[in-house]
Scaffold this motif. Structure first.
Motif, PDB file in Angstrom:
ATOM      1  N   ARG A  77      27.596  69.148  39.074  1.00 48.29           N
ATOM      2  CA  ARG A  77      28.297  70.235  38.363  1.00 48.29           C
ATOM      3  C   ARG A  77      29.780  70.250  38.713  1.00 48.29           C
ATOM      4  NH1 ARG A  77      25.256  75.690  39.374  1.00 48.29           N
ATOM      5  NH2 ARG A  77      26.482  76.371  37.561  1.00 48.29           N
ATOM      6  N   VAL A  78      30.114  69.982  39.957  1.00 49.13           N
ATOM      7  CA  VAL A  78      31.519  69.938  40.360  1.00 49.13           C
ATOM      8  C   VAL A  78      32.241  68.806  39.631  1.00 49.13           C
ATOM      9  CG1 VAL A  78      33.075  69.422  42.283  1.00 49.13           C
ATOM     10  CG2 VAL A  78      31.197  71.032  42.600  1.00 49.13           C
ATOM     11  N   ILE A  79      31.585  67.659  39.513  1.00 47.76           N
ATOM     12  CA  ILE A  79      32.202  66.516  38.832  1.00 47.76           C
ATOM     13  C   ILE A  79      32.399  66.803  37.354  1.00 47.76           C
ATOM     14  CG2 ILE A  79      31.828  64.118  38.105  1.00 47.76           C
ATOM     15  CD1 ILE A  79      30.371  63.686  40.763  1.00 47.76           C
ATOM     16  N   ARG A  80      31.383  67.336  36.715  1.00 45.08           N
ATOM     17  CA  ARG A  80      31.425  67.511  35.266  1.00 45.08           C
ATOM     18  C   ARG A  80      32.357  68.626  34.829  1.00 45.08           C
ATOM     19  NH1 ARG A  80      24.932  66.792  34.563  1.00 45.08           N
ATOM     20  NH2 ARG A  80      24.899  64.530  34.404  1.00 45.08           N
ATOM     21  N   ALA A  81      32.459  69.679  35.635  1.00 41.84           N
ATOM     22  CA  ALA A  81      33.222  70.853  35.211  1.00 41.84           C
ATOM     23  C   ALA A  81      34.624  70.908  35.789  1.00 41.84           C
ATOM     24  CB  ALA A  81      32.469  72.127  35.597  1.00 41.84           C
ATOM     25  N   GLY A  82      34.884  70.192  36.877  1.00 37.95           N
ATOM     26  CA  GLY A  82      36.162  70.322  37.556  1.00 37.95           C
ATOM     27  C   GLY A  82      37.134  69.192  37.233  1.00 37.95           C
ATOM     28  N   PRO A  83      38.405  69.385  37.546  1.00 36.37           N
ATOM     29  CA  PRO A  83      39.421  68.354  37.322  1.00 36.37           C
ATOM     30  C   PRO A  83      39.698  67.505  38.556  1.00 36.37           C
ATOM     31  CG  PRO A  83      40.504  70.417  37.833  1.00 36.37           C
ATOM     32  CD  PRO A  83      39.016  70.693  37.903  1.00 36.37           C
ATOM     33  N   PHE A  84      38.871  67.637  39.593  1.00 33.80           N
ATOM     34  CA  PHE A  84      39.183  67.002  40.871  1.00 33.80           C
ATOM     35  C   PHE A  84      38.360  65.731  41.089  1.00 33.80           C
ATOM     36  CE2 PHE A  84      39.529  71.621  41.247  1.00 33.80           C
ATOM     37  CZ  PHE A  84      40.859  71.757  41.608  1.00 33.80           C
ATOM     38  N   VAL A  86      24.826  56.647  34.895  1.00 31.60           N
ATOM     39  CA  VAL A  86      25.172  55.722  35.974  1.00 31.60           C
ATOM     40  C   VAL A  86      25.580  56.495  37.213  1.00 31.60           C
ATOM     41  CG1 VAL A  86      26.877  54.026  36.739  1.00 31.60           C
ATOM     42  CG2 VAL A  86      25.805  53.790  34.497  1.00 31.60           C
ATOM     43  N   THR A  87      26.409  57.517  37.027  1.00 31.35           N
ATOM     44  CA  THR A  87      26.840  58.319  38.167  1.00 31.35           C
ATOM     45  C   THR A  87      25.646  58.911  38.894  1.00 31.35           C
ATOM     46  OG1 THR A  87      28.916  58.883  37.067  1.00 31.35           O
ATOM     47  CG2 THR A  87      28.206  60.318  38.844  1.00 31.35           C
ATOM     48  N   GLU A  88      24.685  59.443  38.141  1.00 36.98           N
ATOM     49  CA  GLU A  88      23.530  60.076  38.760  1.00 36.98           C
ATOM     50  C   GLU A  88      22.657  59.072  39.504  1.00 36.98           C
ATOM     51  OE1 GLU A  88      23.271  63.486  35.281  1.00 36.98           O
ATOM     52  OE2 GLU A  88      21.564  62.196  35.688  1.00 36.98           O
ATOM     53  N   GLU A  89      22.523  57.863  38.962  1.00 39.93           N
ATOM     54  CA  GLU A  89      21.677  56.867  39.617  1.00 39.93           C
ATOM     55  C   GLU A  89      22.347  56.311  40.869  1.00 39.93           C
ATOM     56  OE1 GLU A  89      18.626  56.006  39.046  1.00 39.93           O
ATOM     57  OE2 GLU A  89      18.435  57.398  37.379  1.00 39.93           O
ATOM     58  N   VAL A  90      23.615  55.916  40.741  1.00 42.75           N
ATOM     59  CA  VAL A  90      24.317  55.324  41.872  1.00 42.75           C
ATOM     60  C   VAL A  90      24.489  56.340  42.989  1.00 42.75           C
ATOM     61  CG1 VAL A  90      26.479  54.230  42.603  1.00 42.75           C
ATOM     62  CG2 VAL A  90      25.479  53.662  40.395  1.00 42.75           C
ATOM     63  N   LEU A  91      24.529  57.616  42.609  1.00 37.64           N
ATOM     64  CA  LEU A  91      24.651  58.704  43.584  1.00 37.64           C
ATOM     65  C   LEU A  91      23.616  58.589  44.686  1.00 37.64           C
ATOM     66  CD1 LEU A  91      25.543  61.587  44.502  1.00 37.64           C
ATOM     67  CD2 LEU A  91      23.983  62.470  42.767  1.00 37.64           C
ATOM     68  N   ARG A  92      22.467  58.034  44.363  1.00 34.65           N
ATOM     69  CA  ARG A  92      21.365  58.017  45.311  1.00 34.65           C
ATOM     70  C   ARG A  92      21.424  56.857  46.292  1.00 34.65           C
ATOM     71  NH1 ARG A  92      19.752  59.862  40.424  1.00 34.65           N
ATOM     72  NH2 ARG A  92      18.592  61.803  40.371  1.00 34.65           N
ATOM     73  N   SER A  93      22.334  55.903  46.086  1.00 33.81           N
ATOM     74  CA  SER A  93      22.284  54.702  46.923  1.00 33.81           C
ATOM     75  C   SER A  93      23.630  54.237  47.457  1.00 33.81           C
ATOM     76  CB  SER A  93      21.640  53.548  46.131  1.00 33.81           C
ATOM     77  OG  SER A  93      22.414  53.258  44.975  1.00 33.81           O
ATOM     78  N   LEU A  94      24.736  54.803  47.002  1.00 34.68           N
ATOM     79  CA  LEU A  94      26.043  54.231  47.334  1.00 34.68           C
ATOM     80  C   LEU A  94      27.094  55.330  47.361  1.00 34.68           C
ATOM     81  CD1 LEU A  94      27.626  51.455  47.594  1.00 34.68           C
ATOM     82  CD2 LEU A  94      28.044  51.675  45.143  1.00 34.68           C
ATOM     83  N   ASP A  95      28.077  55.185  48.234  1.00 35.95           N
ATOM     84  CA  ASP A  95      29.229  56.090  48.177  1.00 35.95           C
ATOM     85  C   ASP A  95      29.950  55.842  46.856  1.00 35.95           C
ATOM     86  OD1 ASP A  95      28.489  56.783  50.694  1.00 35.95           O
ATOM     87  OD2 ASP A  95      30.329  56.144  51.691  1.00 35.95           O
ATOM     88  N   ILE A  96      30.347  56.916  46.186  1.00 33.73           N
ATOM     89  CA  ILE A  96      30.992  56.754  44.894  1.00 33.73           C
ATOM     90  C   ILE A  96      32.124  57.749  44.728  1.00 33.73           C
ATOM     91  CG2 ILE A  96      29.178  58.195  43.874  1.00 33.73           C
ATOM     92  CD1 ILE A  96      29.682  56.778  41.223  1.00 33.73           C
ATOM     93  N   LEU A  97      33.273  57.248  44.293  1.00 31.34           N
ATOM     94  CA  LEU A  97      34.407  58.092  43.949  1.00 31.34           C
ATOM     95  C   LEU A  97      34.369  58.300  42.437  1.00 31.34           C
ATOM     96  CD1 LEU A  97      37.105  59.531  44.581  1.00 31.34           C
ATOM     97  CD2 LEU A  97      38.234  57.331  44.155  1.00 31.34           C
ATOM     98  N   ALA A  98      34.068  59.522  42.006  1.00 36.69           N
ATOM     99  CA  ALA A  98      33.990  59.857  40.591  1.00 36.69           C
ATOM    100  C   ALA A  98      35.257  60.596  40.200  1.00 36.69           C
ATOM    101  CB  ALA A  98      32.754  60.717  40.314  1.00 36.69           C
ATOM    102  N   VAL A  99      35.984  60.050  39.244  1.00 38.68           N
ATOM    103  CA  VAL A  99      37.267  60.620  38.836  1.00 38.68           C
ATOM    104  C   VAL A  99      37.145  61.149  37.401  1.00 38.68           C
ATOM    105  CG1 VAL A  99      39.725  60.178  38.518  1.00 38.68           C
ATOM    106  CG2 VAL A  99      38.455  58.963  40.304  1.00 38.68           C
ATOM    107  N   PRO A 100      37.281  62.468  37.208  1.00 46.45           N
ATOM    108  CA  PRO A 100      37.161  63.028  35.865  1.00 46.45           C
ATOM    109  C   PRO A 100      38.438  62.806  35.074  1.00 46.45           C
ATOM    110  CG  PRO A 100      37.685  64.753  37.413  1.00 46.45           C
ATOM    111  CD  PRO A 100      37.521  63.499  38.223  1.00 46.45           C
ATOM    112  N   PRO A 101      38.384  62.971  33.766  1.00 44.57           N
ATOM    113  CA  PRO A 101      39.596  62.835  32.954  1.00 44.57           C
ATOM    114  C   PRO A 101      40.531  64.000  33.203  1.00 44.57           C
ATOM    115  CG  PRO A 101      37.794  63.649  31.606  1.00 44.57           C
ATOM    116  CD  PRO A 101      37.204  63.307  32.951  1.00 44.57           C
ATOM    117  N   VAL A 102      41.777  63.826  32.819  1.00 46.96           N
ATOM    118  CA  VAL A 102      42.754  64.910  32.922  1.00 46.96           C
ATOM    119  C   VAL A 102      42.380  65.994  31.936  1.00 46.96           C
ATOM    120  CG1 VAL A 102      45.167  65.554  32.647  1.00 46.96           C
ATOM    121  CG2 VAL A 102      44.568  63.346  33.663  1.00 46.96           C
ATOM    122  N   ARG A 103      42.263  67.215  32.425  1.00 43.93           N
ATOM    123  CA  ARG A 103      41.902  68.347  31.545  1.00 43.93           C
ATOM    124  C   ARG A 103      43.101  69.276  31.397  1.00 43.93           C
ATOM    125  NH1 ARG A 103      36.920  67.585  34.476  1.00 43.93           N
ATOM    126  NH2 ARG A 103      35.218  67.152  33.024  1.00 43.93           N
TER     127      ARG A 103
END
Length: 267
Positions: free
Chosen positions: A102-109, A250-267
């Protein structure tokens, strides 16, 4: 906290340790939990080796975890949110998703999700590139945060040879089909190189590139197994609704096995 401390030390950042107290309970209990959280966070700042000597502070606020994290990030003008992956909360998360999602999908960070043990600074990174603006932003964010660049930053790009199925049903030989796929791989590789050059992302020389046929999830999964990166860097939106859906899964699957930096678009 340990990973956040290592990153903050590398780039000279200030670190805020945040805890959100559930405010859906009696006021006295909220106050009690707030005081206890402040005490524990203060102790952690002095006890965790990676935090010693860093400009750090503890912040405890009341609210829903998802909303509280975004409010705190906005108030502190955070450049990165670091969160540990956690066990799904069964039925609740079926409907509203995990706090991280939810933080990834809704936030700009940008959000760094941790799954593995923290033993040392990141040495290798893999960036998923789909030739979109979010891909550019993700790479630039990763480099700005001090993630491995140059020869230590690998790229993975998926392509789909659209005519392959038609050629198969038309009865063309396997050699002909293989030749078409090989040509499509060359085309996709050239497009990737041109994309990097056009966006000024080739300054550190030509990084290792994995360009493979398949869906985003298939290709990224294979590349992760092949490269074994410390962290995966990716934008959370693609060029179309379909691409956004694929990257979300992909984000949800990789979340379970690897460190991931998810960058949202500019809002």
């Amino acid at each position: 906290m340990r990973r956040a401390g290592l990153l903050a030390r590398d780039i000279g950042a200030e670190l805020t340790l945040l805890h959100v107290v559930d405010d859906d309970q009696p006021t006295d209990l909220v106050a009690l939990e707030t005081r206890e959280a402040e005490r524990i966070l203060g102790e952690q700042i002095g006890a965790v080796a990676e935090l010693r000597g860093l400009p750090s502070r503890a912040l405890v606020i009341a609210g829903d975890p998802f909303d509280g994290i975004l409010r705190a990030a906005a108030s502190t003008e955070a450049g990165l949110i670091v969160m540990g992956a956690h066990r799904k909360q069964l039925l609740r998360d079926v409907f509203v998703g995990t706090t991280i999602e939810r933080v990834i999908r809704a936030g700009p960070f940008p959000v760094l999700m941790l799954n593995g043990e923290v033993e040392q600074p990141y040495r290798t990174a893999l960036a998923a590139i789909d030739l979109s603006e979010p891909s550019v932003l993700a790479m630039r964010t990763g480099i700005a945060l001090g993630l491995p660049a140059g020869a230590r930053l690998g790229l993975v790009h998926a392509f789909l040879p659209l005519a392959k199925g038609q050629m198969f049903y038309a009865g063309l030989s396997q050699d002909t089909i293989n030749g078409y796929v090989a040509d499509e791989r060359i085309r996709a590789t050239n497009e990737l190189i041109a994309f990097l050059e056009a966006n000024g992302l080739d300054d550190n020389g030509q990084p290792m590139c994995v360009v493979e046929e398949g869906t985003a999830f298939e290709v990224i999964s294979k590349a992760v197994a092949q490269v074994e990166p410390d962290v995966l860097v990716m934008g959370t939106h693609g060029r179309s609704v379909l691409a956004r859906m694929q990257l979300g899964s992909v984000t949800e699957e990789v979340l379970r096995s690897l460190d991931i930096l998810a960058v949202p678009p500019v809002r």
